[in-house]
Design a protein around this motif. Structure first.
Motif, PDB file in Angstrom:
ATOM      1  N   GLU A 198      36.159  37.608  33.552  1.00 34.27           N
ATOM      2  CA  GLU A 198      37.447  36.917  33.452  1.00 34.27           C
ATOM      3  C   GLU A 198      38.575  37.769  34.016  1.00 34.27           C
ATOM      4  O   GLU A 198      39.493  37.250  34.675  1.00 34.27           O
ATOM      5  CB  GLU A 198      37.740  36.574  31.987  1.00 34.27           C
ATOM      6  N   LEU A 246      38.269  37.704  37.730  1.00 33.65           N
ATOM      7  CA  LEU A 246      38.674  36.376  38.211  1.00 33.65           C
ATOM      8  C   LEU A 246      40.198  36.265  38.255  1.00 33.65           C
ATOM      9  O   LEU A 246      40.763  35.705  39.196  1.00 33.65           O
ATOM     10  CB  LEU A 246      38.092  35.293  37.310  1.00 33.65           C
ATOM     11  N   MET A 259      30.669  34.643  32.309  1.00 33.05           N
ATOM     12  CA  MET A 259      31.098  34.781  33.703  1.00 33.05           C
ATOM     13  C   MET A 259      30.679  36.164  34.220  1.00 33.05           C
ATOM     14  O   MET A 259      31.066  37.177  33.657  1.00 33.05           O
ATOM     15  CB  MET A 259      32.612  34.598  33.821  1.00 33.05           C
ATOM     16  N   GLN A 280      35.552  38.569  45.314  1.00 33.88           N
ATOM     17  CA  GLN A 280      36.893  39.121  45.509  1.00 33.88           C
ATOM     18  C   GLN A 280      36.917  40.102  46.678  1.00 33.88           C
ATOM     19  O   GLN A 280      37.783  40.013  47.554  1.00 33.88           O
ATOM     20  CB  GLN A 280      37.364  39.833  44.243  1.00 33.88           C
ATOM     21  N   ILE A 302      31.739  37.665  40.664  1.00 31.45           N
ATOM     22  CA  ILE A 302      33.174  37.487  40.903  1.00 31.45           C
ATOM     23  C   ILE A 302      33.730  38.661  41.697  1.00 31.45           C
ATOM     24  O   ILE A 302      34.546  38.495  42.618  1.00 31.45           O
ATOM     25  CB  ILE A 302      33.940  37.344  39.571  1.00 31.45           C
TER      26      ILE A 302
END
Length: 525
Positions: A462, A465, A1, A10, A6
């Motif tokens: 992660e 996330l 990931m 965000q 990410i």
């Protein structure tokens, strides 16, 4: 990931969410100040009611804006530590000024206005509100100074691989900031105008639907309801708010159009590839693309087809003539590669991206349709304001049509300038990619930062996330709370801010005798 992808999602989601509150705070605060001054100088009760009602909605939105804005700064250290390390010597000054000076003024004087009703002299009380609104505008300026430096770095020199500020005045008077600020402020003014128009239309429509106001021989007969404070003065509140909102909205749209034109001219010189992507202009030319199509997700210029184009219009926007060609993507891409390199450096900061080929072309779907979306939504809003002034132009008519679909359209129309503002910021930030600090074409070419190098190296995808889900959940809850509070008090009307309009004689007698059982903060909204 991938933590970079990410992290970008965000920051984008939280920033756009926060910016839904910001323009309403900036614009509505100015309107409430105007209404309060009108009350002080005219002593007309409807202006006091307007100040109280719109002021209540302003404070609700202000509180939510503060709560959602705090998260932005935490993200700098959490997900974007390398970016923070790179820009820290520059951003420290304007962000400190925003927090210690502008926000201090804003919060202090807003508190005095909230708690100063019937305690401060009216002109002093109005000055407190003006200072609070001025503080929010100054706060916005310092934030925009920081953002504009990312778009066009000035006033610095490279020392040990990092930009160090050498001229704070150059940073504070960056020509990008000087044009961005009025554009943002006028956009906020249009948001406030649309807010007043939609809500006032709804309230006038409800008075008419409930039979309080009727129209006879083309003129309104203003009624007087026994409940809910919906008297003849209540009618004046909504009618005057409607027309003031339309005028404010038109002023905002005019300012946005003029400042936006100047911004586009500056952008062509500072970030020419952003403007080329916004026009889907693959080749040098003079025509403005009204509509172009391509395969979804394709960045291949050979697959872009112009469906409708206005000859000479792009040249006029860029150079104020109809013949000077504007550079297209195929001309600009080799120039960018020659000046800033073709591949990312072999540096640990880039992680797995080290050595990859750089794509300098922003996502054309986002820049192209975002650019047109903000223009279209702003134009739709302006047309609706003209219509409002037209249908309420005749002296004695003074109400809105009874068609339910027009009421629904007016309420949904509140969102048009909000989404126009959001699309403008999405275009601005996405169009800067692949840079988080875009290079100044006339400055030191080493003063730049690729987005791929800005993410925190010690944070996994992660982890980001998880924070995205957590923040998204909190923001979702706050959105529900704000919409609930705004809807509740809008439906209640002026009495939500002035309960004394419907308070019984027994309660009023209790107040006079010193036995007021109201909530101690009720007067403060």
């Amino acid at each position: 990931m991938d933590p970079l992808d990410i992290g970008r999602w965000q920051f984008g989601i939280t920033t756009v969410y926060h910016f839904f509150m910001v323009p309403l705070t900036l614009g509505l605060g100015m309107v409430v100040t105007f209404l309060y001054l009108r009350y002080i100088f005219t002593k007309k009760d409807e202006y006091k009611r307007m100040t109280k009602f719109w002021g209540k909605l302003y404070l609700i939105n202000f509180a939510m804006g503060v709560a959602t804005g705090l998260v932005q700064e935490f993200q700098f250290g959490m997900a974007w530590s390398e970016y923070s390390r790179f820009v820290g010597d520059v951003f420290g000054a304007p962000l400190a000024m925003e927090g210690l000076f502008a926000f201090f003024i804003e919060s202090t004087f807003l508190g005095l206005w909230i708690f100063g009703w019937d305690k401060l002299k009216p002109k002093v009380h109005a000055l407190c509100l003006f200072m609070a609104v001025l503080g929010s505008w100054v706060s916005a300026y310092f934030i925009l100074v920081a953002n504009s430096w990312m778009q066009h770095p000035v006033g610095v020199e490279m020392v040990d691989g990092r930009p160090r500020m050498t001229d704070i005045w150059a940073v504070l008077t960056n020509n990008t900031a000087l044009l961005t600020f009025p554009h943002v402020i006028f956009g906020a003014i249009q948001v406030a105008g649309g807010f007043l128009v939609g809500i006032s239309w709804y309230k006038l429509w409800r008075r008419r639907r409930d039979g309080i106001d009727i129209v006879e021989d083309g003129k309104v007969v203003v009624g007087d309801a026994e409940v809910g404070g919906r008297d003849k003065t209540d009618y004046k509140v909504w009618f005057r708010s409607l027309r003031i909102g339309a005028i404010v909205g038109l002023i905002g749209f005019s300012g946005v159009a003029l400042s936006g034109h100047a911004q586009a001219q500056l952008m062509i010189h500072q970030q020419p590839l952003k403007m080329a992507a916004a026009e889907a202009a693959c080749h040098d030319g003079t025509g403005f693309s009204v509509l172009s199509i391509s395969s979804l997700g394709s960045q291949d210029c050979d697959k872009v087809q112009a469906v409708l184009e206005v000859p000479g219009a792009l040249s006029f926007l860029a150079h104020e003539d109809f013949t000077t060609e504007v550079k297209g993507v195929k001309t600009l891409m080799p120039e960018y590669e020659a000046k800033y390199g073709t591949h990312l450096a072999d540096n640990p900061l880039y992680g797995e991206r080290a050595g990859q080929k750089i794509n300098y072309l922003p996502l054309m779907e986002v820049t192209y349709y975002g650019f047109r979306g903000m223009i279209t939504l702003g134009g739709i809003g302006a047309l609706s304001y003209v219509y409002v002034l037209w249908v309420t132009r005749k002296k004695g008519t003074g109400t809105v049509p009874e068609a339910k679909w027009l009421k629904t359209l007016a309420l949904w129309g509140i969102w048009a300038p909000f989404f126009g503002n959001a699309l403008g910021w999405i275009f601005t930030e996405m169009g800067r990619q692949p840079f988080v600090v875009a290079p100044n074409p006339e400055g030191d070419p080493s003063i730049l930062m690729f987005t791929a190098a800005a993410v925190s190296p010690g944070v996994s995808g992660e982890e980001i996330l998880f924070s995205l889900i957590a923040l998204g959940t909190v923001y979702g809850i706050l959105m529900v709370v704000e919409i609930y509070l705004l809807t509740k008090y809008i439906k209640a009307g002026v009495v939500a801010a002035m309960p004394e309009l419907v308070r019984s004689e027994h309660e009023q007698d209790g107040e006079k005798s010193g036995h007021d059982k109201r909530d101690v903060l009720e007067f403060a909204y």
